[in-house]
Motif scaffolding. Structure first.
Motif, PDB file in Angstrom:
ATOM      1  N   GLY A   1      19.205  41.710  31.340  1.00 57.86           N
ATOM      2  CA  GLY A   1      19.084  42.351  32.639  1.00 57.86           C
ATOM      3  C   GLY A   1      20.337  43.017  33.139  1.00 57.86           C
ATOM      4  O   GLY A   1      20.381  43.495  34.277  1.00 57.86           O
ATOM      5  N   ARG A   2      21.411  43.058  32.332  1.00 55.44           N
ATOM      6  CA  ARG A   2      22.668  43.679  32.769  1.00 55.44           C
ATOM      7  C   ARG A   2      23.004  44.846  31.852  1.00 55.44           C
ATOM      8  O   ARG A   2      23.061  44.693  30.638  1.00 55.44           O
ATOM      9  CB  ARG A   2      23.811  42.661  32.752  1.00 55.44           C
ATOM     10  CG  ARG A   2      23.523  41.469  33.670  1.00 55.44           C
ATOM     11  CD  ARG A   2      24.754  40.635  33.906  1.00 55.44           C
ATOM     12  NE  ARG A   2      24.454  39.488  34.756  1.00 55.44           N
ATOM     13  CZ  ARG A   2      25.358  38.671  35.252  1.00 55.44           C
ATOM     14  NH1 ARG A   2      26.636  38.856  34.983  1.00 55.44           N
ATOM     15  NH2 ARG A   2      25.003  37.641  35.998  1.00 55.44           N
ATOM     16  N   ASN A   3      23.232  45.994  32.447  1.00 56.96           N
ATOM     17  CA  ASN A   3      23.525  47.189  31.665  1.00 56.96           C
ATOM     18  C   ASN A   3      24.980  47.301  31.270  1.00 56.96           C
ATOM     19  O   ASN A   3      25.326  47.919  30.267  1.00 56.96           O
ATOM     20  CB  ASN A   3      23.123  48.447  32.457  1.00 56.96           C
ATOM     21  CG  ASN A   3      21.626  48.511  32.695  1.00 56.96           C
ATOM     22  OD1 ASN A   3      20.847  48.096  31.845  1.00 56.96           O
ATOM     23  ND2 ASN A   3      21.239  49.018  33.867  1.00 56.96           N
ATOM     24  N   GLU A   4      25.869  46.711  32.080  1.00 58.20           N
ATOM     25  CA  GLU A   4      27.309  46.823  31.840  1.00 58.20           C
ATOM     26  C   GLU A   4      27.892  45.453  31.521  1.00 58.20           C
ATOM     27  O   GLU A   4      27.550  44.453  32.155  1.00 58.20           O
ATOM     28  CB  GLU A   4      28.013  47.407  33.059  1.00 58.20           C
ATOM     29  CG  GLU A   4      27.642  48.859  33.365  1.00 58.20           C
ATOM     30  CD  GLU A   4      28.273  49.830  32.375  1.00 58.20           C
ATOM     31  OE1 GLU A   4      29.457  49.638  32.037  1.00 58.20           O
ATOM     32  OE2 GLU A   4      27.579  50.767  31.948  1.00 58.20           O
ATOM     33  N   THR A   5      28.799  45.432  30.563  1.00 59.24           N
ATOM     34  CA  THR A   5      29.489  44.211  30.168  1.00 59.24           C
ATOM     35  C   THR A   5      30.954  44.308  30.573  1.00 59.24           C
ATOM     36  O   THR A   5      31.590  45.332  30.318  1.00 59.24           O
ATOM     37  CB  THR A   5      29.389  44.019  28.640  1.00 59.24           C
ATOM     38  OG1 THR A   5      28.013  43.843  28.290  1.00 59.24           O
ATOM     39  CG2 THR A   5      30.188  42.807  28.185  1.00 59.24           C
ATOM     40  N   PRO A   6      31.508  43.276  31.214  1.00 63.95           N
ATOM     41  CA  PRO A   6      32.943  43.328  31.546  1.00 63.95           C
ATOM     42  C   PRO A   6      33.788  43.445  30.280  1.00 63.95           C
ATOM     43  O   PRO A   6      33.500  42.811  29.262  1.00 63.95           O
ATOM     44  CB  PRO A   6      33.194  41.989  32.251  1.00 63.95           C
ATOM     45  CG  PRO A   6      31.842  41.490  32.660  1.00 63.95           C
ATOM     46  CD  PRO A   6      30.881  42.018  31.652  1.00 63.95           C
ATOM     47  N   VAL A   7      34.851  44.251  30.375  1.00 66.96           N
ATOM     48  CA  VAL A   7      35.739  44.485  29.240  1.00 66.96           C
ATOM     49  C   VAL A   7      37.187  44.378  29.717  1.00 66.96           C
ATOM     50  O   VAL A   7      37.543  44.938  30.762  1.00 66.96           O
ATOM     51  CB  VAL A   7      35.487  45.872  28.605  1.00 66.96           C
ATOM     52  CG1 VAL A   7      36.501  46.162  27.510  1.00 66.96           C
ATOM     53  CG2 VAL A   7      34.063  45.965  28.052  1.00 66.96           C
ATOM     54  N   ILE A   8      38.009  43.669  28.942  1.00 67.92           N
ATOM     55  CA  ILE A   8      39.442  43.601  29.232  1.00 67.92           C
ATOM     56  C   ILE A   8      40.088  44.903  28.770  1.00 67.92           C
ATOM     57  O   ILE A   8      39.933  45.312  27.620  1.00 67.92           O
ATOM     58  CB  ILE A   8      40.096  42.422  28.496  1.00 67.92           C
ATOM     59  CG1 ILE A   8      39.442  41.103  28.906  1.00 67.92           C
ATOM     60  CG2 ILE A   8      41.596  42.385  28.757  1.00 67.92           C
ATOM     61  CD1 ILE A   8      39.867  39.921  28.045  1.00 67.92           C
ATOM     62  N   GLY A   9      40.817  45.565  29.662  1.00 65.45           N
ATOM     63  CA  GLY A   9      41.525  46.793  29.309  1.00 65.45           C
ATOM     64  C   GLY A   9      42.981  46.506  28.994  1.00 65.45           C
ATOM     65  O   GLY A   9      43.679  45.836  29.762  1.00 65.45           O
ATOM     66  N   VAL A  10      43.443  46.989  27.833  1.00 69.24           N
ATOM     67  CA  VAL A  10      44.822  46.756  27.381  1.00 69.24           C
ATOM     68  C   VAL A  10      45.566  48.086  27.337  1.00 69.24           C
ATOM     69  O   VAL A  10      45.009  49.106  26.912  1.00 69.24           O
ATOM     70  CB  VAL A  10      44.823  46.108  25.978  1.00 69.24           C
ATOM     71  CG1 VAL A  10      46.219  46.098  25.384  1.00 69.24           C
ATOM     72  CG2 VAL A  10      44.270  44.706  26.056  1.00 69.24           C
ATOM     73  N   LYS A  11      46.824  48.062  27.778  1.00 69.26           N
ATOM     74  CA  LYS A  11      47.696  49.234  27.677  1.00 69.26           C
ATOM     75  C   LYS A  11      48.990  48.846  26.981  1.00 69.26           C
ATOM     76  O   LYS A  11      49.514  47.757  27.209  1.00 69.26           O
ATOM     77  CB  LYS A  11      47.996  49.811  29.069  1.00 69.26           C
ATOM     78  CG  LYS A  11      46.774  50.396  29.764  1.00 69.26           C
ATOM     79  CD  LYS A  11      47.139  50.996  31.122  1.00 69.26           C
ATOM     80  CE  LYS A  11      45.903  51.568  31.811  1.00 69.26           C
ATOM     81  NZ  LYS A  11      46.227  52.134  33.151  1.00 69.26           N
ATOM     82  N   PRO A  12      49.524  49.729  26.133  1.00 67.08           N
ATOM     83  CA  PRO A  12      50.766  49.414  25.423  1.00 67.08           C
ATOM     84  C   PRO A  12      51.901  49.103  26.398  1.00 67.08           C
ATOM     85  O   PRO A  12      52.042  49.748  27.438  1.00 67.08           O
ATOM     86  CB  PRO A  12      51.065  50.695  24.630  1.00 67.08           C
ATOM     87  CG  PRO A  12      49.757  51.403  24.522  1.00 67.08           C
ATOM     88  CD  PRO A  12      49.008  51.063  25.780  1.00 67.08           C
ATOM     89  N   GLY A  13      52.700  48.092  26.057  1.00 67.75           N
ATOM     90  CA  GLY A  13      53.884  47.780  26.846  1.00 67.75           C
ATOM     91  C   GLY A  13      53.625  46.977  28.096  1.00 67.75           C
ATOM     92  O   GLY A  13      54.540  46.761  28.891  1.00 67.75           O
TER      93      GLY A  13
END
Length: 569
Positions: free
Chosen positions: A385-397
C-alpha cells in the motif's frame, strides 16, 4: 616528574653555563603568538626547551639548515581505530607529519570490548613515542537504538579517571540525553565537572545548545557550516575544524579562523585512514590547505599547537620557548607545511625510537560473533500500500545523511534495488552474538551497479554493515568478514574481489600501516569496479550506522530517524 638534578641542568644549560643535551642549530623559529620569525638555536635538556634567541652548544647538535621551526601539532580529536591500525602503527605513521600529541577517544573499541578496550589504549599510550592522551568514552553504547558489544557506566569509567594519560570525558554524543537530563547522563557529567568534557552536537542551536553547554561541555568537532560554528563560538564553545577521510569540514569552516578567533579554534581529523595519510598527509595537510585559503599563517599554526594545548589543559606545550615541552616540527616551507624532521619530548624522531617501545598484546581477536547469513537474510520486506520507500541519501565528504525516497519494484523476495535511480540495499547485521538482528533499508549515492561492500567497522556499535545490489554477493561479503574476524570485503558476481582483515575487535589490522595503505588502494579499485563513485567508500559505509548524526541512519534494529530520535515506521 622532573628530578632536582635534571631541573638544575635545565637552568644551567639555559643560562649557557653548560652544554644542552640537544641543540638544533640555525633555525628560523616561528612565534605563533606574534608571527615573528627569529633566527636562533634551540637548546633542549631532557624533554624541555631551555634556550632560544641565542647560540648554544650541545652534546648532540642537529643542523637546522635555516629550516622553519614550529611547535609540534596537536590532533585534538580522533579515533585511532578509524586509521585501521594499532596505536603503535598510528604512532609510526603520523609522528613524521609533525603530530607530536594526539587526543584520542577509544570509543570504537570500547563499544566492542568495554573497559578492556580502554585498558588496551592506555597501555599503548604509556609506550608510544608521540604523547598519546585519552579522553574516556562517554557514550557506550551511543544510543539504545542499536545493539552494542559493551556498556560503560560511570562506575566503569571512574577507575581510569586519574590515569596520567587521561584528560577527561570524550565526546558527549547523546546530546538529547543531556538536554533531557537523563539520570545516567547526569552521573557521567557530574563526575567530570572539574575536568575536560568534549562535545558532539551536530546542528544543535538556540536554547538546547545553551542547556548542553551549561553542563560545562567545552568543544565541538561536528560543526559543518560557518554559521553553526559562529553561534557555538559566541557561546564560549571551542571549535575543532575537522578534516578526515569522510568528514571534510575544512572548506566550510576555514573562514571562521582569523586573528580574533584563533585562540578558540583547533584542528582535528576524527577519522583518517593510512592511505589518505600517505597521499595527503595528516594535520600538515589541514594546515597547508587553510593557509592556501587565505587564513593568517601564524594563526593557523597557533590553532594547530598553542590553542589546542590551551583548550585541552595541556599547559606545558604549544610554544617554542624556554620552559616549554620540546615538541618541534622542522619545516622546509611554512606556507606548504613541508615537514622534514620532528622532535618529540626532546628526542629526534628516528626509526630506532619506535623499536624501543615495549610491546602491548592485541585484544578482541575473538569479538566477531555474527551468525552465518544467506541471500534470504537480505530480502527486504515489501511495504504493501505504499508507493514510496524511504531512502538514506549519501554525499561525498559528509557523515550527515539525507532523507530521500524512491518508488521501488518488488517481487516474491521483497523490495528490489534500482540502479537506474542509484538506489541499492543496505543492511546491518548484529555481530556481538546477542540477538541476531538484521536491519534492512535502501541507500542512494554510492553509484554501485553490481556486487556488494561490507564492513565490520560500523559506527558506533560496530555491527556489520553491507551495501549492495545482489543478495548473494551481500551474503558472501558478510560471511567472509566472519572468517576474517572482522574487516572490509568487496564481492562481485559470486567471488571476493578484495578484502582487508581487521581482527583486533573487528576494527584494526595486525599489519604495518604501509601494508594497510597498499591493501586500501586495492580495495578502492575493487569498489570502483562495482561503479562506486565515493572517494572513501568503506568509511562511508561505516557511518551509515551512526544514529547520532542526522538525518536517516540504519541500525540492526531498523531505519532510524535521528531528528525524531525514533525508528521510521
Amino acid at each position: 616528574m622532573t628530578s632536582k638534578q635534571t631541573l638544575t641542568r635545565m637552568i644551567r644549560a639555559g643560562a649557557g653555563k653548560e652544554p644542552a643535551d640537544l641543540v638544533i642549530k640555525d633555525v628560523r623559529m616561528l612565534d605563533v603568538i606574534t608571527g615573528a620569525i627569529t633566527e636562533t638555536d634551540i637548546a633542549i635538556v631532557a624533554d624541555r626547551i631551555v634556550g632560544t634567541h641565542a647560540a648554544y652548544q650541545g652534546k648532540v647538535e642537529i643542523d637546522g639548515r635555516r629550516r622553519f621551526a614550529v611547535p609540534g601539532f596537536i590532533d585534538t580529536h580522533l579515533h585511532i581505530e578509524s586509521s585501521l591500525v594499532t596505536p603503535f602503527e598510528f604512532d609510526r605513521c603520523v609522528l613524521p607529519h609533525g603530530v607530536t600529541t594526539i587526543i584520542c577517544d577509544p570509543h570504537e573499541i570500547a563499544n566492542v570490548l568495554g573497559a578492556q578496550g580502554l585498558r588496551y589504549f592506555l597501555d599503548c599510550a604509556e609506550q608510544t613515542v608521540m604523547d598519546m592522551r585519552v579522553n574516556l568514552s562517554s557514550c557506550v553504547p551511543a544510543t539504545a537504538f542499536e545493539t552494542s558489544g559493551a556498556e560503560l557506566l560511570i562506575a566503569d569509567l571512574l577507575p581510569f579517571r586519574d590515569h596520567p594519560k587521561v584528560i577527561g570525558l570524550a565526546e558527549f554524543m547523546n546530546f538529547p540525553g543531556v538536554v533531557a537530563t537523563d539520570p545516567d547522563v547526569i552521573d557521567k557529567l557530574h563526575a567530570f565537572q572539574d575536568g575536560h568534557i568534549d562535545g558532539h552536537s551536530p546542528l544543535l542551536s538556540g536554547l538546547d545548545l545553551n542547556g548542553y553547554l551549561a553542563a560545562r561541555i567545552r568543544t565541538d568537532h561536528e560543526a559543518t557550516s560557518a554559521r553553526e560554528a559562529r553561534e557555538k563560538l559566541s557561546k564560549g564553545m571551542a571549535i575543532l575544524i575537522r578534516e578526515g577521510s569522510v568528514s571534510k569540514d575544512l572548506e566550510a569552516l576555514a573562514e571562521i579562523l582569523d586573528e580574533n578567533t584563533s585562540s578558540f579554534v583547533a584542528l582535528c581529523t576524527d577519522d583518517r585512514n593510512p592511505l589518505d595519510i600517505a597521499e595527503e598527509g595528516h594535520l600538515d595537510s589541514s594546515i597547508r590547505r587553510l593557509i592556501a585559503r587565505g587564513r593568517p599563517l601564524h594563526h593557523v599554526y597557533r590553532a594547530a599547537s598553542h590553542s589546542a594545548a590551551t583548550i585541552f589543559g595541556l599547559r606545558d606545550r604549544g610554544l617554542l620557548g624556554p620552559g616549554w615541552r620540546a615538541d618541534i616540527a622542522l619545516l622546509d616551507s611554512l606556507e606548504e607545511c613541508r615537514v622534514s624532521d620532528v622532535v618529540t619530548g626532546g628526542r629526534l624522531v628516528v626509526p630506532e625510537l619506535f623499536a624501543e617501545r615495549r610491546p602491548v598484546e592485541p585484544v578482541g581477536l575473538d569479538s566477531m560473533k555474527a551468525r552465518p547469513v544467506t541471500a534470504q537474510t537480505f530480502h527486504s520486506p515489501a511495504r504493501p500500500g505504499r508507493n514510496e520507500t524511504p531512502v538514506i541519501g549519501v554525499k561525498p565528504g559528509l557523515i550527515l545523511t539525507f532523507r530521500d525516497s524512491a518508488a521501488l519494484a518488488q517481487d516474491d523476495t521483497g523490495l528490489q534495488p534500482d540502479t537506474a535511480q542509484d538506489v541499492i540495499k543496505v543492511a546491518v547485521v548484529e555481530r556481538h552474538g546477542k540477538n541476531g538482528n538484521v536491519g534492512h533499508g535502501f541507500v542512494k549515492g554510492f553509484g554501485i551497479k553490481s556486487g556488494a561492500i561490507a564492513s565490520s567497522v560500523g559506527h558506533d556499535s560496530h555491527n556489520v554493515t553491507v551495501v549492495g545490489v545482489n543478495d548473494d554477493d551481500m551474503a558472501l561479503a558478510v560471511n567472509r568478514i566472519r572468517e576474517l574476524r572482522g574487516g572490509f570485503v568487496v564481492a562481485q558476481e559470486g567471488r571476493i574481489t578484495a578484502e582487508l582483515a581487521l581482527p583486533i575487535a573487528g576494527l584494526m589490522s595486525l599489519e604495518p600501516f604501509e601494508a594497510v595503505a597498499r591493501q586500501l588502494e586495492h580495495m578502492r579499485g575493487a569498489a570502483q569496479a562495482l561503479g562506486c563513485v565515493l572517494p572513501e567508500p568503506f568509511l562511508q559505509v561505516a557511518f551509515l550506522a551512526l544514529p547520532v548524526i542526522p538525518h536517516l541512519k540504519m541500525t540492526d534494529r531498523g531505519l532510524f530517524d535521528v531528528d525524531a530520535f525514533d525508528f521510521v515506521s
